[in-house]
Design a protein around this motif. Sequence first.
Motif, PDB file in Angstrom:
ATOM      1  N   HIS A  76       1.045  -1.162   0.072  1.00 49.19           N
ATOM      2  CA  HIS A  76       0.039  -0.160   0.021  1.00 49.19           C
ATOM      3  C   HIS A  76       0.945   1.335  -0.206  1.00 49.19           C
ATOM      4  O   HIS A  76       0.868   2.183   0.850  1.00 49.19           O
ATOM      5  CB  HIS A  76      -0.844  -0.037   1.161  1.00 49.19           C
ATOM      6  N   SER A  77       1.752   1.477  -1.027  1.00 46.61           N
ATOM      7  CA  SER A  77       2.463   2.485  -1.144  1.00 46.61           C
ATOM      8  C   SER A  77       3.307   2.253  -2.542  1.00 46.61           C
ATOM      9  O   SER A  77       3.331   1.173  -3.159  1.00 46.61           O
ATOM     10  CB  SER A  77       3.878   2.450  -0.112  1.00 46.61           C
ATOM     11  N   VAL A  78       3.788   3.555  -3.165  1.00 45.48           N
ATOM     12  CA  VAL A  78       4.500   3.372  -4.358  1.00 45.48           C
ATOM     13  C   VAL A  78       5.990   2.855  -4.060  1.00 45.48           C
ATOM     14  O   VAL A  78       6.767   2.336  -4.706  1.00 45.48           O
ATOM     15  CB  VAL A  78       4.309   4.461  -5.152  1.00 45.48           C
ATOM     16  N   GLY A  79       6.470   3.602  -2.914  1.00 44.16           N
ATOM     17  CA  GLY A  79       7.919   3.332  -2.711  1.00 44.16           C
ATOM     18  C   GLY A  79       7.948   2.175  -1.885  1.00 44.16           C
ATOM     19  O   GLY A  79       7.344   1.542  -1.241  1.00 44.16           O
ATOM     20  N   VAL A  80       9.242   1.242  -2.335  1.00 42.35           N
ATOM     21  CA  VAL A  80       9.315   0.019  -1.787  1.00 42.35           C
ATOM     22  C   VAL A  80      10.708  -0.295  -1.306  1.00 42.35           C
ATOM     23  O   VAL A  80      11.269  -1.404  -1.288  1.00 42.35           O
ATOM     24  CB  VAL A  80       9.046  -1.031  -2.928  1.00 42.35           C
ATOM     25  N   VAL A 101      -1.756   6.455  -8.663  1.00 46.44           N
ATOM     26  CA  VAL A 101      -2.875   7.143  -8.012  1.00 46.44           C
ATOM     27  C   VAL A 101      -2.497   7.978  -6.927  1.00 46.44           C
ATOM     28  O   VAL A 101      -3.463   8.843  -6.118  1.00 46.44           O
ATOM     29  CB  VAL A 101      -3.907   5.983  -7.094  1.00 46.44           C
ATOM     30  N   LEU A 102      -1.432   8.141  -6.210  1.00 47.17           N
ATOM     31  CA  LEU A 102      -1.018   9.066  -5.313  1.00 47.17           C
ATOM     32  C   LEU A 102      -0.198  10.208  -5.746  1.00 47.17           C
ATOM     33  O   LEU A 102       0.159  11.119  -4.983  1.00 47.17           O
ATOM     34  CB  LEU A 102      -0.337   8.261  -4.207  1.00 47.17           C
ATOM     35  N   SER A 103      -0.037  10.387  -6.980  1.00 50.97           N
ATOM     36  CA  SER A 103       0.998  11.295  -7.466  1.00 50.97           C
ATOM     37  C   SER A 103       0.272  12.646  -7.435  1.00 50.97           C
ATOM     38  O   SER A 103       0.964  13.496  -6.835  1.00 50.97           O
ATOM     39  CB  SER A 103       1.053  11.121  -9.130  1.00 50.97           C
ATOM     40  N   ALA A 238       9.987  12.655  -0.692  1.00 50.94           N
ATOM     41  CA  ALA A 238      10.364  11.433  -1.313  1.00 50.94           C
ATOM     42  C   ALA A 238      10.869  10.665  -0.238  1.00 50.94           C
ATOM     43  O   ALA A 238       9.908   9.749   0.307  1.00 50.94           O
ATOM     44  CB  ALA A 238      11.512  11.555  -2.488  1.00 50.94           C
ATOM     45  N   ARG A 239      11.958  10.497   0.313  1.00 47.37           N
ATOM     46  CA  ARG A 239      12.369   9.572   1.553  1.00 47.37           C
ATOM     47  C   ARG A 239      13.442  10.526   2.304  1.00 47.37           C
ATOM     48  O   ARG A 239      14.296  11.075   1.517  1.00 47.37           O
ATOM     49  CB  ARG A 239      12.951   8.273   0.971  1.00 47.37           C
ATOM     50  N   GLY A 240      13.461  10.328   3.390  1.00 51.01           N
ATOM     51  CA  GLY A 240      14.271  11.258   4.613  1.00 51.01           C
ATOM     52  C   GLY A 240      15.806  10.844   3.822  1.00 51.01           C
ATOM     53  O   GLY A 240      16.475  11.956   4.110  1.00 51.01           O
ATOM     54  N   PRO A 285       4.401  15.273   8.809  1.00 48.70           N
ATOM     55  CA  PRO A 285       4.889  13.746   9.226  1.00 48.70           C
ATOM     56  C   PRO A 285       4.455  12.547   8.203  1.00 48.70           C
ATOM     57  O   PRO A 285       3.693  12.063   8.505  1.00 48.70           O
ATOM     58  CB  PRO A 285       4.077  13.660  10.735  1.00 48.70           C
ATOM     59  N   HIS A 286       5.222  12.681   7.092  1.00 48.30           N
ATOM     60  CA  HIS A 286       4.856  11.723   6.146  1.00 48.30           C
ATOM     61  C   HIS A 286       3.465  11.547   5.702  1.00 48.30           C
ATOM     62  O   HIS A 286       3.005  10.488   5.658  1.00 48.30           O
ATOM     63  CB  HIS A 286       5.598  10.349   6.402  1.00 48.30           C
ATOM     64  N   VAL A 287       3.004  12.846   5.158  1.00 46.56           N
ATOM     65  CA  VAL A 287       1.571  12.614   5.046  1.00 46.56           C
ATOM     66  C   VAL A 287       1.229  12.971   3.444  1.00 46.56           C
ATOM     67  O   VAL A 287       0.131  13.369   3.094  1.00 46.56           O
ATOM     68  CB  VAL A 287       0.656  13.612   5.835  1.00 46.56           C
ATOM     69  N   GLY A 288       2.135  12.644   2.519  1.00 43.81           N
ATOM     70  CA  GLY A 288       2.321  13.195   1.095  1.00 43.81           C
ATOM     71  C   GLY A 288       1.106  12.663   0.567  1.00 43.81           C
ATOM     72  O   GLY A 288       0.250  13.300  -0.191  1.00 43.81           O
ATOM     73  N   SER A 289       0.671  11.264   0.795  1.00 40.09           N
ATOM     74  CA  SER A 289      -0.385  10.826  -0.004  1.00 40.09           C
ATOM     75  C   SER A 289      -1.581  10.684   0.711  1.00 40.09           C
ATOM     76  O   SER A 289      -2.786  10.079   0.208  1.00 40.09           O
ATOM     77  CB  SER A 289       0.040   9.341  -0.568  1.00 40.09           C
ATOM     78  N   ALA A 290      -1.597  11.320   1.840  1.00 42.47           N
ATOM     79  CA  ALA A 290      -2.768  11.300   2.812  1.00 42.47           C
ATOM     80  C   ALA A 290      -4.233  12.155   2.519  1.00 42.47           C
ATOM     81  O   ALA A 290      -4.264  13.162   3.284  1.00 42.47           O
ATOM     82  CB  ALA A 290      -2.471  11.531   4.292  1.00 42.47           C
TER      83      ALA A 290
HETATM   84  O1  LIG Z   1       3.784   5.366  -1.146  1.00 42.16           O
HETATM   85  C1  LIG Z   1       4.651   5.757  -0.566  1.00 42.16           C
HETATM   86  O2  LIG Z   1       5.981   5.428  -1.043  1.00 42.16           O
HETATM   87  C2  LIG Z   1       4.623   6.599   0.678  1.00 42.16           C
HETATM   88  O3  LIG Z   1       5.528   7.260   1.199  1.00 42.16           O
HETATM   89  C3  LIG Z   1       3.357   6.685   1.322  1.00 42.16           C
HETATM   90  O4  LIG Z   1       2.072   6.891   0.436  1.00 42.16           O
END
Ligand SMILES: O=C(O)C(=O)CO
Length: 319
Positions: A76-80, A101-103, A238-240, A285-290
């Motif tokens: 449930h994320s694009v980042g893996v 879908v979260l772009s 993106a990522r810290g 607090p990491h809520v980009g896609s929220a």
């Molecule tokens: O999808 C991701 O990679 C996130 O960080 C959270 O949506």
Amino acid sequence: MSKPVIWITRTLSNATLERARRDYEVIWDAADTPGSAEDIIKMSASVDGIIPCHSEHFSADVVAQLDPRLKIVANHSVGVDHCDLDALRGKGIVVTNTPDVLSDATAELAMMLMLGAARNAVAGDRTVRSGTWDFWSPAFLVGKQLTGARLGIVGMGGVGRAFARKARGFDMEIHYHNRSRLSPEDEAGAIYHETLESLLAVSDFLSLHCPATPETVGLMNADRLAQLPKGAVLVNTARGNLIDEAALVDALDAGHIGAAGLDCFVTEPGGNPAFASYDNVMMMPHVGSATVQTRDAMGFKALDNLDAFFRGESPPNAL
Ligand SMILES: O=C(O)C(=O)CO
Ligand SMILES: NC(=O)C1=CN([C@@H]2O[C@H](COP(=O)(O)OP(=O)(O)OC[C@H]3O[C@@H](n4cnc5c(N)ncnc54)[C@H](O)[C@@H]3O)[C@@H](O)[C@H]2O)C=CC1
């Protein structure tokens, strides 16, 4: 035929949980705590699939201990970057993610952070909210204008392109660096830089939209921060670990970086207390896609991947 059993590690949207329960035997805990390595290993013996978030870590060590019953990890994320993809694939476990879908939601948050950092939103809000706004002058909280400024985007994938679309509405000049050059249609006038260094040199604003990989961890180190124009605004949704946070503190102290907007931190949850005293750093607090819409769409995409897999097809977002 009995339904496949899946573990949903966190509290996904109501619509997602409802659809999942209709089609699967669902294990889900309303406590909404991150799954530990022990949880993941133990649960793998009882389920056919897992929908994890980036809060569950599938390290090589964890993957080595997974039960062969587990067949698919439908993120449930694009980042893996929380998944050791080679280890999972090596074990024959299918891995999927939720791109596209979260772009827009993530790009909207990046825009908020860019505007907020550039226009002193943290100090402005606190001044009014605290009842200490007792002064006004033309020299008060003067910020940096987006219109006509050069925006550098690192990583022109789904989020980077959505961000470029929004920034165009602010009349910014868009520059980008990506693993490969986009088609003219996707570029939509954005100026390609073959090297990161060339992009940094022109970026009044710089926004990071590439994944965390061995290649990009520490991307914005002291040397690269120094290559930005003086007063540049840095945005990271993106990522810290793309940013050397100690180097960013030094660059803020030196006034070389004018402001920053950060949704992601090396340590999550928690963030970095070193930024707390900087009014010119806006943080989330990491809520980009929220957003409501995006949470539903991410959940449905994860379920679409599971559905395809359990129908015996290749999931649309298999990695
Ligand atoms: O999808 C991701 O990679 C996130 O960080 C959270 O949506
Ligand atoms: N804060 C949040 O809530 C969210 C964070 N993210 C983060 O944003 C990242 C990007 O998401 P998407 O755009 O959907 O992914 P994507 O896979 O569509 O795009 C990533 C882009 O980065 C490029 N890239 C990869 N390595 C690069 C490098 N070394 N230099 C330059 N470019 C490089 C790729 O070519 C690709 O175009 C995710 O991996 C995730 O870490 C994504 C969504 C929400």
